[in-house]
Write an enzyme that holds these catalytic residues in place. Structure first.
Site, mmCIF file in Angstrom:
data_model
loop_
_atom_site.group_PDB
_atom_site.id
_atom_site.type_symbol
_atom_site.label_atom_id
_atom_site.label_comp_id
_atom_site.label_asym_id
_atom_site.label_seq_id
_atom_site.Cartn_x
_atom_site.Cartn_y
_atom_site.Cartn_z
ATOM 1 N N ARG A 274 -0.193 -9.095 13.411
ATOM 2 C CA ARG A 274 -0.772 -8.037 12.565
ATOM 3 C C ARG A 274 -1.696 -8.646 11.504
ATOM 4 N NH1 ARG A 274 4.544 -5.347 10.780
ATOM 5 N NH2 ARG A 274 3.325 -3.930 9.499
ATOM 6 N N LYS B 270 0.823 -1.212 0.000
ATOM 7 C CA LYS B 270 0.000 0.000 0.000
ATOM 8 C C LYS B 270 0.856 1.260 0.000
ATOM 9 C CE LYS B 270 -2.273 -0.813 3.853
ATOM 10 N NZ LYS B 270 -1.678 -2.067 4.331
ATOM 11 N N ARG C 257 12.065 -2.511 11.028
ATOM 12 C CA ARG C 257 11.005 -1.966 11.870
ATOM 13 C C ARG C 257 10.737 -2.936 13.006
ATOM 14 N NH1 ARG C 257 5.783 -0.216 8.431
ATOM 15 N NH2 ARG C 257 4.730 -1.246 10.145
ATOM 16 N N ARG D 192 12.072 -7.030 5.222
ATOM 17 C CA ARG D 192 12.165 -5.597 4.919
ATOM 18 C C ARG D 192 13.249 -4.924 5.764
ATOM 19 N NH1 ARG D 192 6.485 -2.450 4.860
ATOM 20 N NH2 ARG D 192 6.374 -2.972 7.065
ATOM 21 N N ARG E 40 -9.435 0.636 9.394
ATOM 22 C CA ARG E 40 -9.017 -0.732 9.703
ATOM 23 C C ARG E 40 -10.177 -1.547 10.283
ATOM 24 N NH1 ARG E 40 -3.387 -0.097 9.053
ATOM 25 N NH2 ARG E 40 -2.181 -1.538 10.276
HETATM 26 P P1 AMP Z 1 0.864 -0.022 9.337
HETATM 27 O O1 AMP Z 1 2.143 0.718 9.048
HETATM 28 O O2 AMP Z 1 -0.302 0.502 8.555
HETATM 29 O O3 AMP Z 1 1.027 -1.514 9.199
HETATM 30 O O4 AMP Z 1 0.511 0.273 10.872
HETATM 31 C C1 AMP Z 1 1.401 -0.063 11.921
HETATM 32 C C2 AMP Z 1 0.628 -0.163 13.237
HETATM 33 O O5 AMP Z 1 0.014 1.108 13.543
HETATM 34 C C3 AMP Z 1 -0.515 -1.158 13.257
HETATM 35 O O6 AMP Z 1 -0.070 -2.481 13.532
HETATM 36 C C4 AMP Z 1 -1.398 -0.582 14.373
HETATM 37 O O7 AMP Z 1 -0.834 -0.854 15.652
HETATM 38 C C5 AMP Z 1 -1.273 0.921 14.149
HETATM 39 N N1 AMP Z 1 -2.302 1.444 13.214
HETATM 40 C C6 AMP Z 1 -2.098 1.963 11.970
HETATM 41 N N2 AMP Z 1 -3.260 2.358 11.419
HETATM 42 C C7 AMP Z 1 -4.226 2.078 12.320
HETATM 43 C C8 AMP Z 1 -5.646 2.244 12.342
HETATM 44 N N3 AMP Z 1 -6.330 2.755 11.301
HETATM 45 N N4 AMP Z 1 -6.316 1.864 13.465
HETATM 46 C C9 AMP Z 1 -5.659 1.359 14.537
HETATM 47 N N5 AMP Z 1 -4.337 1.164 14.579
HETATM 48 C C10 AMP Z 1 -3.606 1.512 13.483
#
Ligand code: AMP
Length: 221
Positions: free
Chosen positions: A177, A19, A166, A133, A94
């Site tokens: 996740r 994404k 990360r 990554r 989400r």
């Molecule tokens: P991402 O980089 O999108 O994979 O997000 C990393 C982490 O941020 C996720 O595993 C969640 O802990 C938190 N996070 C990101 N976006 C959201 C969202 N829309 N709602 C809740 N937690 C989020």
């Protein structure tokens, strides 16, 4: 669709589905802001802001940050980015509550979503993408130890900086996740399908192929 038109797009897909890469390309092509809740949270955590302090433990374990925190964050970002011009949302919504809140937010601004795009891919590839990554801590260059390894292990080819992973890209958190994603996203996908704005893209292709498919859908708007 003309490049200056208002495009309000949501990118859905498992963590590691690409994404962020797609959002980056779309941002350049259509000249609209990329709002990534994951990036915003990581920035808040690294700056140790009040939001960062509240979000840190959730992000580290791969759990969702409470809706109220995320919704405020998106609201602020939309206002700052003049949401009316268009946006690419990556990592939000989400869950169904977030999708419904987003609609309320947009209604208040007299706006509607243009598209929701779900990038679907094989989970084995995805786990390698995430756990492999690496990012250069100096210049930000991206690598993957399985698909695009650096010439020397853990060292950036471009600037010789040290590569880092990360914290939430370790196998245990990645699996969590994925689990958290599936347990929350199905109603969101149904919601956009019912609204008639959902399109599904094959994310097993290389990034340029995914981008071509997304662009084609946008051009048809
Ligand atoms: P991402 O980089 O999108 O994979 O997000 C990393 C982490 O941020 C996720 O595993 C969640 O802990 C938190 N996070 C990101 N976006 C959201 C969202 N829309 N709602 C809740 N937690 C989020």
């Amino acid at each position: 669709m003309k490049q200056e038109a208002n495009l309000r797009l949501i990118l859905l897909g498992l963590p590691g589905s690409g994404k962020g890469t797609q959002a980056d390309s779309l941002k350049k092509k259509y000249n609209i802001p990329h709002i990534s809740t994951g990036n915003l949270l990581r920035e808040a955590i690294s700056k140790n802001t009040p939001l960062g302090k509240q979000a840190e433990s959730y992000v580290q374990s791969g759990e969702l940050v409470p809706d109220s925190l995320i919704i405020n964050l998106v609201k602020e970002e939309m206002t700052r980015n003049h949401g009316a011009r268009g946006f690419i949302l990556d990592g939000f919504p989400r869950n169904l509550a977030q999708a419904e809140k987003l609609d309320i937010m947009l209604k208040e601004l007299n706006l509607e979503l243009s598209l929701a795009i779900e990038i679907k891919l094989n989970e084995e590839i995805l786990i390698k993408r995430l756990t492999g990554r690496r990012t250069c801590s100096k210049c930000g260059a991206l690598y993957n130890i399985y698909f695009n390894p650096p010439q020397v292990s853990d060292i950036c080819d471009v600037c010789q900086g040290k590569l880092s992973r990360r914290e939430d890209d370790n196998v245990q958190v990645v699996n969590n996740r994925i689990k958290v994603y599936w347990s929350n996203i199905s109603p969101v996908i149904d919601y956009y399908q019912k609204n008639g704005i959902l399109h599904i893209i094959d994310g097993n292709q290389e990034a340029p192929g995914v981008f071509a498919d997304i662009s084609q859908i946008i051009e048809r708007l």
